[in-house]
Design an enzyme around this catalytic site. Structure first.
Site, mmCIF file in Angstrom:
data_model
loop_
_atom_site.group_PDB
_atom_site.id
_atom_site.type_symbol
_atom_site.label_atom_id
_atom_site.label_comp_id
_atom_site.label_asym_id
_atom_site.label_seq_id
_atom_site.Cartn_x
_atom_site.Cartn_y
_atom_site.Cartn_z
ATOM 1 C CD GLU A 41 -137.477 -44.443 21.190
ATOM 2 O OE1 GLU A 41 -137.706 -45.357 20.366
ATOM 3 O OE2 GLU A 41 -137.119 -43.298 20.844
ATOM 4 C CD GLU B 137 -133.983 -44.765 17.647
ATOM 5 O OE1 GLU B 137 -134.370 -44.333 16.558
ATOM 6 O OE2 GLU B 137 -134.471 -45.775 18.188
HETATM 7 C C1 BGP Z 1 -137.570 -45.434 17.172
HETATM 8 C C2 BGP Z 1 -137.880 -43.933 17.201
HETATM 9 C C3 BGP Z 1 -139.230 -43.584 17.726
HETATM 10 C C4 BGP Z 1 -140.295 -44.616 17.407
HETATM 11 C C5 BGP Z 1 -139.816 -46.045 17.581
HETATM 12 C C6 BGP Z 1 -140.855 -47.069 17.176
HETATM 13 O O1 BGP Z 1 -136.601 -45.644 16.211
HETATM 14 O O2 BGP Z 1 -136.943 -43.284 18.031
HETATM 15 O O3 BGP Z 1 -139.541 -42.307 17.205
HETATM 16 O O4 BGP Z 1 -140.781 -44.391 16.149
HETATM 17 O O5 BGP Z 1 -138.659 -46.237 16.811
HETATM 18 O O6 BGP Z 1 -140.837 -47.215 15.770
HETATM 19 P P1 BGP Z 1 -142.184 -47.170 14.934
HETATM 20 O O7 BGP Z 1 -142.838 -45.885 15.312
HETATM 21 O O8 BGP Z 1 -141.756 -47.247 13.517
HETATM 22 O O9 BGP Z 1 -142.982 -48.363 15.369
#
Ligand code: BGP
Length: 487
Positions: free
Chosen positions: A387, A194
């Site tokens: 993701e 990201e």
């Molecule tokens: C993205 C990141 C992940 C993960 C995901 C879910 O931005 O790449 O590391 O954290 O978000 O977010 P969260 O863990 O805050 O639910």
């Protein structure tokens, strides 16, 4: 016409070292910037969904930095789910699930504990050789994120982090070791998780604590330029050192719609799309700074310092595939009074036509089909969804979790992927986020669970760390076995 998932479609799962490994000082690892992030027990779950409550300011950053008596339960990333010590058991579960690819990140501070060490830490390299070899032995390909936010803390405290061009040299030295020692184990490389996080979550993305930063936007875009250069250097090194591995770009995708048919809202959605999404992938997949950013930089008085050869480097070293994280969508409007809700990395304008998760993220499976069409149409490169998933409260009962809500979320998003493939999109993989429960990055909660595998641990680090298969484990196993036919 492709009417289904390609035979070799990469069904997989994703985690990140900071959120899973734990063992924060084991095996010669140095402190990294994510080790300072702390859980706030005094807040309610609802309060934690507000990004401002999980972000550093100068005071809280210095408090964490100078915490001489750190309590492990206050720093969930320091213990994660103890994946560092339990990875062999977990990979057996991943093999039973049947995944074709495993995405995780390599922890820079395991390879170079201080970032500027003359020699790499052999024990750290060996951990990844063992981990990736175990994957390969079970027929699981490796999708390695080179940097998932966490740089060695020394690179921030001594050199100032990504604002210092020296970080590019330290990063390239790190990548040379990875390619030399792990190149035979990794099929897909992702230099930055990201890369637009620097703009939306500055400490995570570029290790900048926003408050007290005199020219914050200028600093952030200078840091991101250094990351663009590091990304291009990685592509260049891969051409020289690796045969066949692919290097990709990734953003957190903020799919947005005009809130109304007012032309002003349509124009706002175009600008939001350019400034939040396209800019970052354009530089890495097209190889140049797009003209529409001239307007943005002028308006924000941003002047990025570039070195001779930077633009040529970007032009000659574009990525082999593009990827993104997709959880939710939002709306764009010029109406300042529009209702807000939470989202990945950001607070977002609420879409009245969509339902929200318990953390306020707006669930939009059709938005994934829209996103896939938009991204493929723009770059004509293979796409991996790096993701996607649903963070939710789960209840362990009789050794399992009846997470029909998660199956519904995943099912509708897999159906959207199939529709996009039928639309002609070259989608080659999908790594479900947090497919084994890990610590949330945004809220530092263990109770925000994404997994098809439950891990017995609460927000305070209490629990047996035992792993349990949720109902969604069997759903995803069947989905993979039938290549997306049986959902
Ligand atoms: C993205 C990141 C992940 C993960 C995901 C879910 O931005 O790449 O590391 O954290 O978000 O977010 P969260 O863990 O805050 O639910």
């Amino acid at each position: 016409m492709k009417t289904n998932f390609p035979e070799d479609f990469l069904w997989g799962g994703a985690i990140a070292a900071s959120q899973a490994d734990g063992a924060y000082l084991q095996g010669g690892k140095g402190l990294d910037t994510q080790d300072l992030r702390f859980f706030r027990p005094e807040l309610s779950q609802k309060e934690r969904t507000d990004r401002k409550n999980s972000r550093f300011n100068k005071e809280t950053f210095n408090k964490a930095l100078n915490d001489t008596n750190p309590k492990l339960e206050n720093y969930p990333f320091r213990h994660g789910i103890d994946f560092y010590n339990r990875y062999l058991e977990d990979i057996e579960l991943f093999a039973e699930l049947g995944i074709k690819v495993f995405r995780t990140s390599i922890n820079w501070a395991r390879i170079f504990p201080n970032g500027d060490d003359a020699m790499p830490n052999e024990e750290g390299i060996q951990f990844y050789i063992n981990l990736f070899d175990a994957c390969q032995k079970r027929g699981i390909k490796v999708f390695a994120t080179i940097l998932h936010y966490n740089i060695p803390l020394n690179l921030l405290t001594t050199y100032g982090g990504w604002r210092n061009r020296k970080l590019v040299d330290f990063y390239v030295k790190y990548v040379e070791v990875l390619f030399d020692r792990l190149g035979d184990y990794v099929d897909y490389w992702l230099p930055f998780n990201e890369i637009n996080a620097g703009k939306f979550s500055p400490y995570n993305g570029v290790c900048v604590v926003p408050d007290g930063e005199p020219e914050l936007e200028n600093t952030i875009f200078q840091c991101i330029h250094h990351q663009f250069i590091a990304n291009a250097m990685t592509v260049k090194l891969a051409k020289k050192m690796l045969s066949g591995s692919k290097v990709g770009a990734m953003i957190a995708r903020f799919t947005t719609y005009p809130a109304t048919s007012r032309p002003e809202d349509m124009m706002q959605s175009i600008l939001d799309d350019q400034y939040s999404n396209w800019f970052y992938l354009d530089v890495m997949a097209r190889g140049y700074y797009p003209e529409y950013m001239d307007r943005y930089f002028k308006q924000a008085n941003i002047n990025i310092k570039m070195e001779p050869g930077d633009l040529e480097l970007l032009k000659e070293n574009t990525v082999n595939f593009v990827s993104f994280s997709y959880y939710f969508s939002l709306v764009s409007t010029t109406d300042q009074g529009w209702e807000r809700t939470s989202g990945n990395l950001i607070m977002a304008n609420k879409n009245p036509h969509l339902k929200s998760s318990e953390w306020g993220w707006q669930m939009d499976p059709l938005g994934l089909r829209i996103t896939l069409n938009q991204v493929y149409d723009r770059y004509r490169l293979p796409i991996i969804i790096a993701e996607n998933g649903l963070g939710a409260h789960d209840q362990l009962e009789n050794g399992t979790v009846n997470d029909d809500y998660r199956i519904d979320y995943l099912k509708t998003h897999v159906e959207a992927m199939r529709e996009a493939i039928i639309d002609g999109v070259d989608l080659i993989g999908y790594t479900m986020w947090g497919f084994i429960d890990i610590v949330s990055c945004g809220s530092m909660e263990m109770s925000k669970r994404y997994g098809v595998i439950y891990v017995d641990q609460d927000d305070y680090g209490n629990g047996t760390l035992e792993r349990y298969k949720k109902k969604s484990f069997y759903w995803y196993k069947k989905c993979i076995e039938t290549n997306g036919e049986v959902l």
